[in-house]
Every structure is written in structure tokens, then in C-alpha cells.
Scaffold this active site. Structure first.
Site, PDB file in Angstrom:
ATOM      1  N   GLU A  49       0.792  -1.051   0.247  1.00 22.28           N
ATOM      2  CA  GLU A  49      -0.295  -0.250  -0.068  1.00 22.28           C
ATOM      3  C   GLU A  49       0.910   1.423   0.167  1.00 22.28           C
ATOM      4  OE1 GLU A  49      -3.970   1.934   2.275  1.00 22.28           O
ATOM      5  OE2 GLU A  49      -2.861   0.057   2.903  1.00 22.28           O
ATOM      6  N   CYS A 248      -6.631   1.197   2.076  1.00 22.51           N
ATOM      7  CA  CYS A 248      -7.804   2.125   2.224  1.00 22.51           C
ATOM      8  C   CYS A 248      -7.021   3.522   0.976  1.00 22.51           C
ATOM      9  CB  CYS A 248      -7.395   2.554   3.399  1.00 22.51           C
ATOM     10  SG  CYS A 248      -7.662   2.188   4.887  1.00 22.51           S
ATOM     11  N   ASN A 379     -12.454  -3.424  -0.110  1.00 26.63           N
ATOM     12  CA  ASN A 379     -10.880  -2.915   1.028  1.00 26.63           C
ATOM     13  C   ASN A 379     -11.002  -4.415   2.461  1.00 26.63           C
ATOM     14  OD1 ASN A 379      -8.478  -3.306   2.538  1.00 26.63           O
ATOM     15  ND2 ASN A 379      -8.929  -1.626   3.480  1.00 26.63           N
ATOM     16  N   GLU A 380     -12.037  -3.415   3.034  1.00 25.14           N
ATOM     17  CA  GLU A 380     -12.303  -3.230   4.728  1.00 25.14           C
ATOM     18  C   GLU A 380     -13.458  -3.548   4.517  1.00 25.14           C
ATOM     19  OE1 GLU A 380      -8.769  -3.163   6.944  1.00 25.14           O
ATOM     20  OE2 GLU A 380      -9.293  -0.904   7.669  1.00 25.14           O
TER      21      GLU A 380
END
Length: 661
Positions: A49, A248, A379-380
């Protein structure tokens, strides 16, 4: 005298009896003949990331910050210390950023008026400085257009902290039209915080854009490529997959700030510069100069995956901005472009040269497909909004590309209401892989080593997509990559490996951090402008990944898995390619433990190799000064027939390797 001798003999007897008794308690058995399940080639991978200056200023080797003047403050990263802007009653010169377009991706250029060639300087500070090494070459390129006057030469110099010159070159601008120019600098000294100074011969007005500088020494020698030492550390992990670009970053604080892969491919000059979501996300480490040039874009990610032997795993926006920020949603009836982005990405990676996006890949220099097998949706994210959107993606991808494996998310935590809801709903959809994240204290990792023992063997497979032990607390700037965190992660990994039937992919996060520009700790690899090193956590990952084997086998004590009894944790595999039995033992106790291991069901060589990873204490760390302080030390040991007697040091991670005959 005799009484003292008797006492000594008596005490020795007690000591020997204690050792004997302890040895009886630590008799382990390994069944080499029976394979429980296959270890997936993707079992150990890496997650990238763009946080902590991991891309621009890190893996992407560009040395000029804001090379095309496209930052939100378009002169950020540049200085003109003696210009008319700063000195009254002088006529040295001045720079002005000109916005010539709002439609294209490269909107701005720098218009420089030079009134006094001996007085005007333009300086770029780099990414917390520029790391240069003596006698190495650095390739400069820029675009220039003469507007008026007699400017006959542009001089480019490396300068040190005292403004001393550390290398010099020049270009001769010849055209009134935009023209590309190149030159090369050779560093005359090693300096971690160098800068670039640009001066001019003659006076007049000249326009500059896309001022770029790369080391010649990049990974595989690729022009304008990746930083070689950082890629080498990734390559040495022998990762089974590379997950990118986040994290993120994928989601964005708003949907407008999400990662859009199509903007990250094609001509580098035409890729749209965008603010990095981590620039002011965390109050303890703000970096308002943190932007994304996308010089490291999706093509480069796929290429990097190929270079390090990893299966690519791109993660795309599902139409939800980060729920820790705005949580902005794309209405369901407007989701089609997001779904189409996923379908087009698969075509870009795998399509033949007659397809629209396969042709684009070919034009970028890669006619062969990238052999994409995985794609992540979100992503989450969590909650009903995610499930509703995931269903749309799942249906569309499977209809067109049934062989692509879709990775789904279970939210930001390994437990709680969000996690439970996501697990329940995703199982109903018969999803293939669930991405689980956990940032917890070291004790949690040791206590949860049995997490996957009771997972449904017929349900979704697990991707432990982000995990790292937090020495203080999640998001704390005081977290350290200390030895307790590392061996606690190793203990947890033995539990994941023992459950390889369920756990198919794992990766530590975050991956990279610039020592002068980080936002999040801990991180697997630390670097400055000149050097890099792997943390103890890195060497744990390397030990398991380099010795993952092909088949899971059992290692037990009294018929039970080794899950923390006497602070021991263990897993075992065999490698049918190298013909080896490989045992992984974590001793989380404060003292050494003597263990007897009986390997049954195979003929073995009489000698084995031990790789021992240990620190001097729980808070021990690696550093730039002692980069390999905590790293595996290799030795040999002997077997007694099918048995191994081994003393596992306190707080250690040990890999034992024995060749099969």
C-alpha cells in the site's frame, strides 16, 4: 566435606531428574508419511500500500518531488531561494506556475523568467532529500520550450547540505516548441539528503515541465524503474502473491479520491497526479506534501508481481469510500462503471491482443498476459451496503470470467458485529475467499493460534490479508518492530500453516516505511534514501515463506497439536520437490527448552540444518546500524536414527530441515 559432597550429588540428581522429567513432557511426534493437505503456492505473500512514502519516495525510484508541478500547491517541493519573490530590489528572476488546461491530466508547467543568470536558482528538495551514491549515474529528463531571450544552457547540479556541488550536467535548449531533453549526472560523493539545483546561462523566459531524475541502478536496470534494494528484499521473500494497491488507498476518503486503475496506466506523463489519502489522515504524522504521481501504476504492479514470482492480486473499489471517513456510496443504479472497471482490468491483465485492453497492455510493452487469477472487491468494507454491492460484482465477474477467484472482505476487525455479519452473509453467497485483518497486541497472536482449527472445511477459504502485532496499540506512533511482536506472529503463523486446508493466503501489513516520512507503525521493511533493512518480522516472514513446503504433515504432543503447551508452538511440512522434512518451532518461554522429536514414516539423512531466529530480549530490534542483528543463524545438527534432540533457545523461532532419502 563428605556431607557437602553428598549434598552436591543429591542436588545434581535433582537437576538431572528435572531435565529428564522436562524432556518427557516435551516429546513430539511427526508423521512424515501422511500428507494432511497441500500447502498453497500463495500461502505467504506481500501486501503493498502507498503509505509511509512507500511508492513515490520509496519503491518508485523517481527522485524529484512534484516533477510536473501538479500538486495541490503546484510549487510544493520547489524553492527559488534568491528570486525576486524573496528579495526586494533585485532582478534575478522568478518562476510562475501556469495552468494551461483543466481538461487533461497534466495541467501545469513552470514559466521561468531569468533576469540575471548569476542570481537565479531553482531547487528541488526531493522526498526528504535525495539519496546519491559516489560514482553512480543518475538519468535526468525534462521538457523545455524557449519563449524569449538568450538562455543557452540549463545547468543541473547535485548539492549537499552546505550547498557544495556533488555532481553536475547540463542541457542545451534549442527549440521554441516543447522538446524532451536528457542528460546524466555522476555523483562525486555519497549523500542521503542531496538536492537538485537548476541554474541558467543567459537571460530570458523559458518553460519547464516533467523534470525527472532516476538512478541508473534500478531493478533489472529498467529505465525510470523501481528501487533495486527494496525490490530485492521483496524478491528474497519468495512471495506467492502481491496484493496491491492497498489498503485504504483503494477506497479513498471520498469516491473522487479512490484509486482508479485506468488513470495509472499508459504514458507516465499523462497519468493524473492525486493527493494521497495518508497525507493528513493521522494527526501524529501529517505529510501535506504526500501525493501520488502513479508512476508506479497498475502496469508496474503487474510487472513487479511477475518479476518477483508472485501471483498478482489487484483490489478495486466496490463503490464505497472509506467508512472511517465519509462512507460515501455510489447508488446501486450507478454502480455499472465500477463493475466495468473490474471486467476491463481482467481483460487488461489476461486479454489477447485483439481485445481493447489487451491491446493497451501490448502497447505498454507486455504482449503476454499477466495470468491474473485473483481480484479483490473492496478493501475492508462492512455492513449491508457492502453485501449489496458485492453481489453485483460477483455476478458480473463470474458470468464473464468464471475462473477468476474473487476475494471478499470481512471488515477491519477479526471479530465483533461487523465481522460476524459479514461472515454470515458472505457464506450465503458461497464466496471463495474471505479477507480477514487483525492488528492486535502480541499476546492476542499467541492466544489465538487455534483460531482456524474449527473453521468450516467446506466453507470459504481464508486470506489473512493484513496482520501485525502492535507493541503499544493499533495506530499508535510508538509501536515498534520488536522481537516479542515478531515471535508472537510466528506462533500465530504456525496455527495458520497447521490449517492450510482453510488458510490459503497470508500477508503482513504495512510493507514499507520511509524512516523520515512514515504515518503508520509497525512496518515490515524500513528504508531511508540510501539504505533499507528487514525487521525481525521480515525475517519471520522469510523463514516461513522460504520453507513453506508442498504438503502439511502433523507434529503433535500426546496426539495433540502444539498450540502453546509449555509455551511451544509448532507446524510441520514436507517439500516433495526438495525432498525435505521442515519443522517450525516457536519457543515463547523465557528459558531454553530441550525437546525430543520422533520423525516416523520416512528414511532420513543423519544430518539436518537448523535456522535459528532470536533476539537478545523482548524489545530487541533491527536498525540501519545493525540491519541483520535479528536474522536467521544457520547450523547443523545430528539425528539419532529417526529422533532429534534439540534445545530451542528462549524466545526463538527455529526451522529444522532434514533431507529424506
Amino acid at each position: 566435606m563428605k556431607q557437602n559432597l553428598f549434598i552436591k550429588i543429591f542436588l545434581c540428581g535433582l537437576l538431572l531428574n528435572g531435565i529428564y522429567t522436562n524432556a518427557q513432557k516435551t516429546n513430539l511426534e511427526v508423521n512424515v508419511s501422511k500428507s494432511i493437505t497441500k500447502i498453497q503456492p500463495t500461502m505467504y505473500g506481500v501486501f503493498f500500500e502507498d503509505i509511509n512514502f512507500a511508492a513515490d519516495g520509496g519503491l518508485y525510484a523517481e527522485m524529484i518531488k512534484n516533477r510536473s508541478f501538479e500538486f495541490e500547491l503546484p510549487f510544493l517541493g520547489w524553492k527559488e531561494p534568491n528570486s525576486d519573490r524573496h528579495k526586494l530590489n533585485t532582478e534575478s528572476g522568478i518562476a510562475k506556475i501556469i495552468q494551461y488546461s483543466q481538461k487533461e491530466t497534466n495541467h501545469n508547467y513552470c514559466r521561468i523568467t531569468v533576469n540575471n543568470a548569476n542570481g537565479y536558482e531553482l531547487i528541488n528538495e526531493g522526498f526528504r532529500g535525495m539519496g546519491i551514491k559516489k560514482n553512480l549515474h543518475y538519468n535526468l529528463s525534462l521538457k523545455a520550450a524557449k519563449e524569449s531571450g538568450t538562455i543557452s544552457k540549463i545547468k543541473i547540479q547535485f548539492i549537499g547540505k552546505d550547498n557544495n556541488v556533488l555532481g553536475e550536467t547540463s542541457i542545451t535548449p534549442t527549440s521554441n516548441d516543447w522538446t524532451n531533453y536528457t542528460a546524466q549526472l555522476t555523483a562525486t560523493a555519497t549523500e542521503a539528503k542531496a538536492k537538485i539545483k537548476i541554474t541558467f546561462e543567459g537571460t530570458g523566459v523559458i518553460k519547464l515541465d516533467m523534470i525527472s531524475l532516476f538512478p541508473e541502478d534500478t531493478w533489472k536496470g529498467r529505465k525510470n524503474g523501481l528501487r533495486a534494494d527494496l525490490v530485492q528484499l521483496l524478491y528474497d521473500l519468495k512471495p506467492g502473491f502481491l496484493r496491491f494497491p492497498g489498503g485504504c488507498i483503494v477506497e479513498g476518503k471520498t469516491l473522487a479520491e479512490r484509486y482508479q486503475w485506468k488513470k495509472s496506466i499508459g504514458n507516465v506523463e499523462e497519468r493524473e497526479t492525486m493527493i494521497n489519502r495518508w497525507n493528513i489522515e493521522l494527526s501524529h504524522r501529517q505529510a501535506p506534501d504526500y501525493f501520488q504521481s502513479f508512476g508506479l501504476g497498475f502496469f508496474e504492479y503487474f510487472q513487479l508481481s511477475e518479476d518477483i514470482g508472485a501471483s498478482p492480486m489487484p483490489i478495486l473499489s466496490c463503490g464505497m469510500a472509506c467508512q472511517f471517513n465519509t462512507g460515501e456510496l455510489v447508488p446501486m443504479d450507478q454502480l455499472d462503471p465500477y463493475v466495468q472497471d473490474a471486467l476491463d482490468l481482467i481483460e487488461f491483465a489476461n486479454g489477447d491482443l485483439n481485445t481493447v485492453w489487451g491491446k493497451v497492455r501490448n502497447e505498454m510493452g507486455h504482449p503476454k498476459p499477466f495470468n491474473l487469477k485473483f481480484i479483490g472487491v473492496g478493501n475492508e468494507q462492512w455492513g449491508p451496503d457492502y453485501i449489496d454491492r458485492f453481489k453485483v460484482f460477483q455476478k458480473a465477474i463470474k458470468e464473464k470470467y468464471p475462473n477468476i477467484t474473487i476475494v471478499s472482505g470481512t471488515g477491519p476487525s477479526p471479530d465483533g458485529d461487523y465481522f460476524d455479519y459479514g461472515m454470515t452473509e458472505l457464506k450465503k453467497l458461497n464466496v471463495e475467499i474471505l479477507d480477514e485483518h487483525y492488528y492486535k497486541d502480541p499476546a492476542w497472536f499467541r492466544k489465538n493460534v487455534t483460531r482456524y482449527d474449527n473453521y468450516d472445511r467446506k466453507g470459504p477459504k481464508v486470506f489473512a490479508g493484513e496482520y501485525a502485532a502492535q507493541s503499544v496499540a493499533t495506530v499508535s506512533p510508538d509501536n515498534k518492530n520488536n522481537w516479542e511482536c515478531a515471535f508472537s506472529e510466528a506462533a500465530f503463523i504456525t496455527g495458520m500453516e497447521r490449517n492450510a486446508e482453510v488458510v490459503h493466503l497470508t500477508s503482513y501489513a504495512p510493507l514499507l516505511a520511509h524512516v523520515d516520512a512514515w504515518q503508520w507503525t509497525p512496518d515490515l521493511i524500513w528504508f531511508n534514501n540510501l539504505e533499507s533493512y528487514g525487521t525481525p518480522n521480515y525475517y519471520v516472514q522469510k523463514l516461513f515463506s522460504n520453507n513453506k513446503g508442498t504438503d502439511l504433515i502433523s507434529i503433535t504432543k500426546d496426539g495433540k497439536a502444539i498450540t502453546g503447551q509449555n509455551d511451544l508452538f509448532a507446524s510441520a511440512v514436507k517439500d516433495m520437490n526438495s525432498k525435505e522434512v521442515i519443522l517450525k518451532i516457536v519457543n515463547a518461554a523465557s528459558s531454553a527448552q530441550n525437546v525430543s522429536i520422533d520423525l516416523k514414516g520416512a528414511k532420513l539423512n543423519p544430518n539436518g540444518t537448523a535456522l535459528i531466529l532470536k533476539g537478545d530480549g523482548l524489545n530487541d530490534e533491527n536498525s540501519f546500524v545493525s540491519a541483520t542483528k535479528i536474522s536467521p543463524k544457520e547450523s547443523e545438527f545430528k539425528l539419532n536414527g529417526s529422533k532429534i534432540q534439540f534445545s530451542f533457545p528462549a524466545y526463538s523461532v527455529t526451522v529444522l530441515k532434514i533431507k529424506m532419502k
